[in-house]
Design an enzyme around this catalytic site. Structure first.
Site, PDB file in Angstrom:
ATOM      1  N   GLY A   1      -7.932 -16.994  34.448  1.00 32.95           N
ATOM      2  CA  GLY A   1      -6.524 -16.600  34.615  1.00 32.95           C
ATOM      3  C   GLY A   1      -6.328 -15.572  35.714  1.00 32.95           C
TER       4      GLY A   1
ATOM      5  N   ARG B   1     -10.522 -23.172  35.851  1.00 32.44           N
ATOM      6  CA  ARG B   1     -11.224 -22.848  34.603  1.00 32.44           C
ATOM      7  C   ARG B   1     -12.417 -23.765  34.328  1.00 32.44           C
ATOM      8  NH1 ARG B   1      -9.083 -18.884  31.529  1.00 32.44           N
ATOM      9  NH2 ARG B   1      -6.852 -18.463  31.639  1.00 32.44           N
TER      10      ARG B   1
ATOM     11  N   ASP C   1     -16.164 -15.123  29.754  1.00 32.25           N
ATOM     12  CA  ASP C   1     -16.785 -16.446  29.793  1.00 32.25           C
ATOM     13  C   ASP C   1     -17.341 -16.760  31.188  1.00 32.25           C
ATOM     14  OD1 ASP C   1     -16.395 -17.165  27.142  1.00 32.25           O
ATOM     15  OD2 ASP C   1     -14.385 -17.960  27.505  1.00 32.25           O
TER      16      ASP C   1
ATOM     17  N   LYS D   1     -12.856  -9.167  35.585  1.00 36.16           N
ATOM     18  CA  LYS D   1     -11.432  -9.457  35.735  1.00 36.16           C
ATOM     19  C   LYS D   1     -10.833  -9.924  34.422  1.00 36.16           C
ATOM     20  CE  LYS D   1     -10.180 -13.114  35.303  1.00 36.16           C
ATOM     21  NZ  LYS D   1      -9.881 -14.537  35.028  1.00 36.16           N
ATOM     22  N   THR D   2      -9.715  -9.506  34.043  1.00 35.15           N
ATOM     23  CA  THR D   2      -8.833 -10.127  33.054  1.00 35.15           C
ATOM     24  C   THR D   2      -7.736  -9.151  32.635  1.00 35.15           C
ATOM     25  OG1 THR D   2      -8.525 -11.169  30.898  1.00 35.15           O
ATOM     26  CG2 THR D   2     -10.375  -9.646  31.036  1.00 35.15           C
TER      27      THR D   2
ATOM     28  N   ASP E   1      -6.353  -9.254  29.997  1.00 32.15           N
ATOM     29  CA  ASP E   1      -6.483  -9.045  28.554  1.00 32.15           C
ATOM     30  C   ASP E   1      -7.184  -7.730  28.205  1.00 32.15           C
ATOM     31  OD1 ASP E   1      -5.391 -11.522  28.515  1.00 32.15           O
ATOM     32  OD2 ASP E   1      -7.014 -12.533  27.465  1.00 32.15           O
TER      33      ASP E   1
HETATM   34  P1  FBP Z   1      -8.676 -14.798  31.567  1.00 34.53           P
HETATM   35  O1  FBP Z   1      -9.376 -14.358  30.323  1.00 34.53           O
HETATM   36  O2  FBP Z   1      -9.289 -15.954  32.231  1.00 34.53           O
HETATM   37  O3  FBP Z   1      -8.499 -13.642  32.508  1.00 34.53           O
HETATM   38  O4  FBP Z   1      -7.193 -15.271  31.201  1.00 34.53           O
HETATM   39  C1  FBP Z   1      -6.419 -14.557  30.330  1.00 34.53           C
HETATM   40  C2  FBP Z   1      -5.085 -15.177  30.060  1.00 34.53           C
HETATM   41  O5  FBP Z   1      -4.101 -14.637  30.901  1.00 34.53           O
HETATM   42  C3  FBP Z   1      -4.727 -14.997  28.595  1.00 34.53           C
HETATM   43  O6  FBP Z   1      -4.037 -13.795  28.389  1.00 34.53           O
HETATM   44  C4  FBP Z   1      -3.935 -16.247  28.303  1.00 34.53           C
HETATM   45  O7  FBP Z   1      -4.044 -16.649  26.972  1.00 34.53           O
HETATM   46  C5  FBP Z   1      -4.577 -17.276  29.169  1.00 34.53           C
HETATM   47  O8  FBP Z   1      -5.091 -16.587  30.275  1.00 34.53           O
HETATM   48  C6  FBP Z   1      -3.614 -18.338  29.609  1.00 34.53           C
HETATM   49  O9  FBP Z   1      -4.305 -19.329  30.267  1.00 34.53           O
HETATM   50  P2  FBP Z   1      -3.682 -20.300  31.338  1.00 34.53           P
HETATM   51  O10 FBP Z   1      -3.559 -19.527  32.597  1.00 34.53           O
HETATM   52  O11 FBP Z   1      -4.723 -21.348  31.478  1.00 34.53           O
HETATM   53  O12 FBP Z   1      -2.375 -20.772  30.820  1.00 34.53           O
END
Ligand code: FBP
Length: 550
Positions: free
Chosen positions: A80, A144, A175, A201-202, A204
């Site tokens: 993400g 992803r 991951d 990175k994230t 979250d």
């Molecule tokens: P990462 O862990 O890859 O940084 O992504 C986090 C996130 O933003 C979450 O908060 C959310 O649930 C998810 O990505 C959403 O995924 P997508 O971008 O595939 O809709």
């Protein structure tokens, strides 16, 4: 020429701050620290990572002479979006070029699949210029795809070798960095002379540990959500007629919800980790929320704000059991399920196969939620919680409860609601000064880890609570962050996700205040991110970071 907004133009001119050890360029030598062990399951992880387990941490020290060779480096953005990704690449580029002007940086396109499909771009100064200090991952795009198969590792090695790449930087979450650590070990075991370095990175905020103080993007994303929540709260307090139910991103951990609650003081915020620890049922959560609505209504305040973490559903023990059963059931019956097009038939098919307790819970859910729970999983096998309307589910259930209380003469208010989901709004914002500096420093650090042939390391910049000049850059072995977890029915080595610590100061601060915030209207309106102006407003850090480092 590409047209840029005024802020964009102004931001591309911002020079991110670096730790003082990198002042006057990369004349530094590496200092080896202590060798650590994994979070747990030491023997298993040691056996799986014979080459990259037990390595020392890496630090840097100023030196007068540091000679670097030209180095070709590859980079990917994985998972993400998070504000600051472009600055990691800018920092990498500047670090590499400062080490040797003949070094080259290749960006693989669209995430990990760019590596295996050999889709890349040489990143040069002019191209990077427009992306400095901007949000988004559009410079090389993200994806992803999970890198986990031997054929993928071999294709990666082949494609990197063709470009004479000696180091690969993976900018990703837990991951993706787990995959990076496995790739580093695979290369080391198979005599492939390519280092692999991770960058945390994230948005979250759950890729952190003793040595990695924060993942980038959390600071900016929460600031964006805080602005939006503050605006909504001001609206709620002005009109005094709506309850706003605000779902916030965070696939698993509730760090975002907690940070936003501490900064904006809503009437209620659910923290998933607490729900799990207390083993709360969905009905118990709804009861608690209903009581707050009733109490506020008794004070003639038929309005309020409620923060719901996106990952909640998987932390409610009964829902977790249901989801886990659904995961297995969907995996085993994938082919048959794919042939059923009608949603009602699909629901009945699932109901038939579930055990009696989980089947009763599944049956009790609103149709829409039941359907959302059986949607396709992401490539890592996760339920796509961002697609589940937990906010709407809660509204539906609270409204039902209130009607029961009304019939009993215990409630006489109005419950008019609006639901919101803030996630994507914050992931590509212009990074705050903190994230712009932090990411640039992470990228610069990664370039020096690469120059020093470090592999299996995560770029780290610590002492973040202090000003940037006092930040401490280095490298942390990724195996040190690992434990064994059950994934797709198998025990796998993975980087341990950091959930909200219920004994930590951020959560304790929230608990100390939440009853007051529930009844009194104590909203705070943080306003937008400030990129310029006095440090007191343009250099604000997250309250999570402040409290964790008190
Ligand atoms: P990462 O862990 O890859 O940084 O992504 C986090 C996130 O933003 C979450 O908060 C959310 O649930 C998810 O990505 C959403 O995924 P997508 O971008 O595939 O809709």
């Amino acid at each position: 020429m590409k047209e840029l907004s005024q802020l964009h133009t102004a931001r591309t001119g911002y020079q991110p701050k670096l730790p003082s050890v990198f002042y006057n360029g990369p004349s530094v030598k590496i200092i080896k620290g202590k060798a650590g062990s994994s979070v747990s399951d030491h023997d298993k992880i040691k056996a799986l990572f014979p080459n990259t387990y037990g390595m020392p941490t890496i630090g840097f020290e100023k030196t007068d002479i540091a000679e670097y060779r030209p180095l070709n480096l590859g980079v990917i953005l994985s998972g993400g979006q998070a504000p600051g990704g472009h600055n990691v690449i800018a920092g990498l580029y500047d670090g590499l070029k400062a080490c040797h002007p003949d070094s080259k940086l290749y960006g693989f396109l669209g995430g990990p699949s760019g590596l295996t499909d050999n889709k890349y771009l040489e990143l040069e100064a002019d191209f990077i210029a427009d992306f400095r200090n901007t949000g988004g991952f559009d410079m090389i795009a993200s994806g992803r795809t999970k890198l986990e198969k031997k054929e993928q590792y071999e294709a990666t090695a082949k494609n990197c070798k063709a470009l004479e790449i000696e180091a690969l930087v993976v900018i990703g979450g837990d991951d993706s960095n787990t995959n990076a650590a496995v790739l580093a070990e695979y290369f080391a075991q198979n005599g492939v002379n390519i280092s692999v370095i991770g960058v945390p990175k994230t948005i979250d905020g759950d890729l952190k540990n003793e040595m990695v103080e924060a993942s980038f993007g959390f600071d900016t994303a929460t600031k964006v959500y805080n602005e939006l929540i503050g605006n909504i709260q001001r609206d709620a307090n002005s009109a005094k007629k709506y309850w706003h139910i605000i779902k916030l991103m965070g696939r698993s951990a509730s760090h975002i919800a907690l940070e936003c609650a501490l900064r904006t003081q809503p009437n209620y915020a659910i923290i998933s980790e607490e729900v799990e620890a207390k083993k709360q049922t969905l009905h118990e959560i709804v009861d608690e929320l209903t009581q707050v609505v009733v109490k506020r209504s008794n004070n003639k305040e038929d309005f309020g704000t409620l923060i719901v973490p996106e990952g909640l559903i998987e932390f409610i023990p009964e829902m977790k059991a249901l989801i886990s059963e659904l995961n297995d059931l969907m995996a085993v019956n994938e082919k048959e399920l794919n042939t059923i097009k009608d949603s009602e038939t699909k629901r009945n098919y699932i109901l038939d196969k579930l055990q009696s307790e989980t089947s009763a819970l599944y049956r009790s859910l609103p149709k829409q939620i039941a359907e959302q729970l059986i949607m396709e999983r992401d490539p890592h096998g996760n339920v796509q919680v961002s697609l589940i309307d937990t906010d709407k589910l809660l509204v539906y259930m609270i409204a039902e409860q209130l009607e029961i209380l009304r019939a009993q003469g215990k409630y006489n208010g109005k419950f008019k609601t609006h639901t919101h989901f803030f996630g994507y709004e914050g992931r590509c914002s212009f990074p705050s000064n903190f994230d712009a500096d932090y990411t640039y420093a992470l990228g610069y650090t990664a370039s020096l880890l690469a120059e020093n042939k470090c592999t299996g390391y995560m770029s780290s910049v610590r002492n973040l609570i202090d000003s940037a000049e006092n930040w401490i850059p280095g490298g942390i072995p990724m195996t040190q962050m690992m434990n064994m977890e059950r994934r797709h029915g198998e025990d796998k080595p993975v980087i341990k996700k950091a959930l909200v610590d219920l004994n930590g100061l951020p959560f304790k601060t929230f608990v100390a205040n939440r009853d007051k915030w529930a009844i009194e209207t104590s909203y705070i309106y943080p306003g937008p991110i400030q990129y310029f102006g006095p440090a007191a407003i343009s250099e604000i850090k997250t309250i999570t970071l402040e409290l964790e480092h008190q």
